[in-house]
Design an enzyme around this catalytic site. Sequence first.
Site, PDB file in Angstrom:
ATOM      1  N   GLY A   4      -7.733 -16.688   6.200  1.00  0.00           N
ATOM      2  CA  GLY A   4      -6.787 -17.798   6.100  1.00  0.00           C
ATOM      3  C   GLY A   4      -6.392 -18.198   4.693  1.00  0.00           C
ATOM      4  CB  SER A   5      -6.536 -16.636   1.345  1.00  0.00           C
ATOM      5  OG  SER A   5      -5.786 -15.458   1.401  1.00  0.00           O
TER       6      SER A   5
ATOM      7  CG  MET B 111      -5.484  -9.143  11.629  1.00  0.00           C
ATOM      8  SD  MET B 111      -4.157  -8.637  10.498  1.00  0.00           S
ATOM      9  CE  MET B 111      -4.584  -6.912  10.297  1.00  0.00           C
ATOM     10  NE  ARG B 112      -5.274 -10.817  19.878  1.00  0.00           N
ATOM     11  CZ  ARG B 112      -6.056  -9.921  20.477  1.00  0.00           C
ATOM     12  NH1 ARG B 112      -5.569  -9.115  21.390  1.00  0.00           N
ATOM     13  NH2 ARG B 112      -7.336  -9.838  20.167  1.00  0.00           N
TER      14      ARG B 112
ATOM     15  CG  ASN C 265       3.677 -10.869   9.741  1.00  0.00           C
ATOM     16  OD1 ASN C 265       2.570 -11.439   9.715  1.00  0.00           O
ATOM     17  ND2 ASN C 265       3.800  -9.561   9.598  1.00  0.00           N
TER      18      ASN C 265
ATOM     19  CG  HIS D  42       3.161  -5.793   6.244  1.00  0.00           C
ATOM     20  ND1 HIS D  42       2.240  -5.448   7.220  1.00  0.00           N
ATOM     21  CD2 HIS D  42       3.392  -4.665   5.533  1.00  0.00           C
ATOM     22  CE1 HIS D  42       1.940  -4.165   7.092  1.00  0.00           C
ATOM     23  NE2 HIS D  42       2.624  -3.666   6.080  1.00  0.00           N
TER      24      HIS D  42
ATOM     25  CB  THR E 224      12.340  -8.149  15.241  1.00  0.00           C
ATOM     26  OG1 THR E 224      11.836  -7.021  14.521  1.00  0.00           O
ATOM     27  CG2 THR E 224      13.246  -8.976  14.335  1.00  0.00           C
TER      28      THR E 224
ATOM     29  CD  GLU F 232      11.368  -1.339  13.678  1.00  0.00           C
ATOM     30  OE1 GLU F 232      10.940  -0.515  12.848  1.00  0.00           O
ATOM     31  OE2 GLU F 232      12.510  -1.832  13.636  1.00  0.00           O
TER      32      GLU F 232
ATOM     33  CD  GLU G 252      -0.420 -10.789   1.216  1.00  0.00           C
ATOM     34  OE1 GLU G 252      -1.613 -11.092   1.363  1.00  0.00           O
ATOM     35  OE2 GLU G 252       0.220 -10.134   2.044  1.00  0.00           O
TER      36      GLU G 252
END
Length: 209
Positions: A12-13, A90-91, A107, A109, A141, A143, A174
């Site tokens: 959770g950083s 991570m799902r 999101n 990444h 989305t 994909e 990030e």
Amino acid sequence: RKKVVVLISGRGSNMNALIEASHDRDYPAEIIGVISDQADAPGLKAAQARGLSTVAVPRSGFSDKPAHEAALVDAIERMGAEIICLAGFMRLLSAEFVARFEGRMINIHPSLLPLFKGLDTHKRAIEAGMRVHGTTVHYVTAEMDGGPVIAQAAVPVLPNDTEASLGARVLKAEHAIYPLALALVASGKAAMQGGKTIYSGLEGMDFEE
Ligand code: GAR
């Protein structure tokens, strides 16, 4: 201020970086809650300690993926989320789930998409001989890791980098761009239209360091 729920699976950083940013009164988003699919995610404790409402919705509590996702939707809607931020969640989410929140779910990444979708991105960037690497915030989305990019940050890959040293450099980037990207979305300066990110009202914004 737009109401934001953060979905996490672990440390959770990035969630913390979003919470920190939202403490600024002028920030256009407010983090109202955190949901984890892992009951023991360290990030859940951190969120609780900050007085946020938290919910664990573990996959093991449900008979199948649709039932699990229905519970996630329920938790998100109960909290009254207007925007959903995935931060180390991570799902993989189904097309139905994604469609429900289209244009309102983003999101982060750990790569410069469309390079290195999926897992083990730092290791793969080193193995590929990349001299730059980085991170991307994008709309979610159907994909995986394929939605329109909102913001990216690049970092160098140094000759003696390990997965850990490169990962730490990317993580720092990030923490800088996720709050920036969420601010763009929450303020309406970025929006998803026709499968692309469109920007408006950026006049006078300083993108230099
Ligand atoms: C971050 O590096 C994020 O980009 C990555 O997991 C990490 C979570 O760290 N996400 C993915 O790999 C998504 N497929 P955090 O829990 O400390 O924010």
